[in-house]
Design an enzyme around this catalytic site. Structure first.
Site, PDB file in Angstrom:
ATOM      1  N   ASN A   1       0.867  -1.184   0.000  1.00 62.14           N
ATOM      2  CA  ASN A   1       0.000   0.000   0.000  1.00 62.14           C
ATOM      3  C   ASN A   1       0.900   1.229   0.000  1.00 62.14           C
ATOM      4  O   ASN A   1       1.522   1.537   1.013  1.00 62.14           O
ATOM      5  CB  ASN A   1      -0.899  -0.038   1.245  1.00 62.14           C
ATOM      6  CG  ASN A   1      -1.718   1.223   1.400  1.00 62.14           C
ATOM      7  OD1 ASN A   1      -1.778   2.060   0.486  1.00 62.14           O
ATOM      8  ND2 ASN A   1      -2.357   1.369   2.556  1.00 62.14           N
TER       9      ASN A   1
ATOM     10  N   GLY B   1       2.980   2.210  10.728  1.00 64.92           N
ATOM     11  CA  GLY B   1       3.939   3.304  10.591  1.00 64.92           C
ATOM     12  C   GLY B   1       4.697   3.627  11.863  1.00 64.92           C
ATOM     13  O   GLY B   1       5.359   4.662  11.950  1.00 64.92           O
TER      14      GLY B   1
ATOM     15  N   LYS C   1       0.092   4.281  -0.170  1.00 63.81           N
ATOM     16  CA  LYS C   1      -0.506   5.463   0.464  1.00 63.81           C
ATOM     17  C   LYS C   1      -0.283   6.691  -0.449  1.00 63.81           C
ATOM     18  O   LYS C   1      -0.357   6.551  -1.668  1.00 63.81           O
ATOM     19  CB  LYS C   1       0.044   5.653   1.880  1.00 63.81           C
ATOM     20  CG  LYS C   1      -0.108   4.345   2.688  1.00 63.81           C
ATOM     21  CD  LYS C   1       0.209   4.462   4.137  1.00 63.81           C
ATOM     22  CE  LYS C   1       0.003   3.106   4.821  1.00 63.81           C
ATOM     23  NZ  LYS C   1       0.218   3.162   6.257  1.00 63.81           N
TER      24      LYS C   1
ATOM     25  N   GLU D   1      -4.978  -4.961  10.564  1.00 63.54           N
ATOM     26  CA  GLU D   1      -3.915  -3.962  10.714  1.00 63.54           C
ATOM     27  C   GLU D   1      -4.152  -3.185  12.003  1.00 63.54           C
ATOM     28  O   GLU D   1      -4.911  -2.208  12.004  1.00 63.54           O
ATOM     29  CB  GLU D   1      -3.939  -2.978   9.547  1.00 63.54           C
ATOM     30  CG  GLU D   1      -3.680  -3.605   8.193  1.00 63.54           C
ATOM     31  CD  GLU D   1      -3.155  -2.557   7.213  1.00 63.54           C
ATOM     32  OE1 GLU D   1      -2.034  -2.736   6.741  1.00 63.54           O
ATOM     33  OE2 GLU D   1      -3.850  -1.565   6.946  1.00 63.54           O
TER      34      GLU D   1
ATOM     35  N   HIS E   1      -9.390   1.221   5.067  1.00 64.38           N
ATOM     36  CA  HIS E   1      -8.093   1.406   5.738  1.00 64.38           C
ATOM     37  C   HIS E   1      -8.269   2.350   6.931  1.00 64.38           C
ATOM     38  O   HIS E   1      -9.016   3.330   6.858  1.00 64.38           O
ATOM     39  CB  HIS E   1      -7.059   1.965   4.763  1.00 64.38           C
ATOM     40  CG  HIS E   1      -5.675   1.884   5.328  1.00 64.38           C
ATOM     41  ND1 HIS E   1      -5.205   2.787   6.258  1.00 64.38           N
ATOM     42  CD2 HIS E   1      -4.682   0.989   5.136  1.00 64.38           C
ATOM     43  CE1 HIS E   1      -3.973   2.445   6.596  1.00 64.38           C
ATOM     44  NE2 HIS E   1      -3.633   1.357   5.931  1.00 64.38           N
TER      45      HIS E   1
ATOM     46  N   SER F   1       3.868  -2.184  10.165  1.00 65.84           N
ATOM     47  CA  SER F   1       5.323  -2.239  10.344  1.00 65.84           C
ATOM     48  C   SER F   1       5.932  -3.579   9.920  1.00 65.84           C
ATOM     49  O   SER F   1       6.846  -4.091  10.570  1.00 65.84           O
ATOM     50  CB  SER F   1       5.700  -1.895  11.789  1.00 65.84           C
ATOM     51  OG  SER F   1       5.332  -0.547  12.081  1.00 65.84           O
TER      52      SER F   1
ATOM     53  N   GLU G   1      -6.528   4.668   8.084  1.00 64.17           N
ATOM     54  CA  GLU G   1      -6.239   6.088   7.849  1.00 64.17           C
ATOM     55  C   GLU G   1      -7.438   6.793   7.228  1.00 64.17           C
ATOM     56  O   GLU G   1      -7.653   7.985   7.453  1.00 64.17           O
ATOM     57  CB  GLU G   1      -4.982   6.227   6.963  1.00 64.17           C
ATOM     58  CG  GLU G   1      -3.724   5.883   7.771  1.00 64.17           C
ATOM     59  CD  GLU G   1      -2.536   5.429   6.948  1.00 64.17           C
ATOM     60  OE1 GLU G   1      -2.562   5.542   5.711  1.00 64.17           O
ATOM     61  OE2 GLU G   1      -1.573   4.925   7.557  1.00 64.17           O
TER      62      GLU G   1
HETATM   63  P1  13P Z   1       3.350   0.355   7.577  1.00 69.14           P
HETATM   64  O1  13P Z   1       3.833  -0.942   6.960  1.00 69.14           O
HETATM   65  O2  13P Z   1       4.077   1.544   7.074  1.00 69.14           O
HETATM   66  O3  13P Z   1       3.258   0.259   9.059  1.00 69.14           O
HETATM   67  O4  13P Z   1       1.833   0.568   7.042  1.00 69.14           O
HETATM   68  C1  13P Z   1       0.942  -0.490   7.144  1.00 69.14           C
HETATM   69  C2  13P Z   1      -0.301  -0.153   6.416  1.00 69.14           C
HETATM   70  O5  13P Z   1      -1.056   0.709   6.817  1.00 69.14           O
HETATM   71  C3  13P Z   1      -0.575  -0.883   5.166  1.00 69.14           C
HETATM   72  O6  13P Z   1      -1.872  -0.648   4.705  1.00 69.14           O
END
Ligand code: 13P
Length: 250
Positions: A12, A175, A14, A169, A98, A212, A100
């Site tokens: 992903n 992150g 982002k 997740e 997601h 992560s 976010e």
């Molecule tokens: P990270 O791997 O940067 O922690 O992000 C995970 C994520 O949100 C994948 O959709």
């Protein structure tokens, strides 16, 4: 991973990479992975790079998914993208829900609508779920994740199962560099599978872990019986690191 389920490794991106940067990434990744990677491999570029990535990946085995889709077929939704628009671009799947996006504004109901719209358009759909640190510390992980999955899957029909993937997740791991332990990932992914089994064939459903994930921890996570792959953010942005995570599925 179980013998019957092919692993899935998804990146992903982002809000990262222009179309030109995406093309460069794809050329490098396709050459690192070769024609027969040990997992289904997916990249999720931002909307503005989707078409460039579809063209750049051409006949490679790497699939292109969007990061989100709107629940409506069309109409007054400024800035949004429909499932049919994605299909017409050559995209074969999408993430929905997601954390976010949920944090910004998406409700459970909108997530369910996006899920349904994606399936109706013939897309693969990766439903994302996961709890906050506060919920985990309060002992509410199971209840939270079960409620998110049940709410979204109310929109799913039994025949949709083969185009559905669920990614667990935990928000506290996204992150942050703080990965769930393999045991924590296993426990939560097993809960996801159990809840989803009320709507689809749980034994065939692929459940991913995200948060992560790195080349160093991917193999231990995917060795868990209910973790069928990983959804990768930061470590998917560089071809070498993403290719090492794909290799860890083998
Ligand atoms: P990270 O791997 O940067 O922690 O992000 C995970 C994520 O949100 C994948 O959709």
């Amino acid at each position: 991973m179980s013998d019957g389920r092919r692993p899935l490794v998804a990146g992903n991106w982002k809000m990262n990479k222009t179309a030109a940067e995406a093309r460069e990434f794809c050329t490098a990744l396709a050459s690192l992975l070769g024609p027969d990677p040990p997992a289904d491999v997916v990249v999720c570029p931002p909307f503005t790079a989707l078409e460039a990535v579809v063209v750049a990946l051409g006949s490679s085995p790497i699939a292109v998914y969007a990061q989100a889709v709107h629940g409506a077929a069309g109409g007054p939704h400024t800035g949004e993208i429909s499932a049919d628009m994605l299909r017409a671009t050559g995209v074969v799947g999408t993430l929905v829900g997601h954390s976010e996006r949920r944090a910004a504004r998406e409700t459970d109901e909108q997530v369910a609508q996006s899920l349904r719209a994606g399936l109706d358009a013939g897309l693969m759909v990766v439903l994302c779920c996961g709890e906050s640190l506060g919920t985990r510390r309060g002992g509410g992980t199971e209840r939270w994740v079960a409620a998110q999955v049940a709410s979204a899957l109310a929109a799913v029909h039994p025949g949709d199962g083969d185009r559905l993937v669920i990614a667990y997740e935990p928000i506290w791991a996204i992150g942050t560099g703080e990965t769930a332990s393999p045991a924590e990932a296993q426990e939560a992914c097993a809960i996801v599978r159990a809840v989803a089994s009320e709507r689809v064939d749980g034994a065939a459903l692929r459940v991913l872990y995200g948060g992560s994930v790195t080349p160093a921890n991917a193999a231990a996570l995917m060795a868990q019986p209910d973790v069928d792959g990983v959804l990768v953010g930061g470590a998917s942005l560089e071809p070498g690191s993403f290719a090492r995570i794909v290799a860890a599925a083998g």
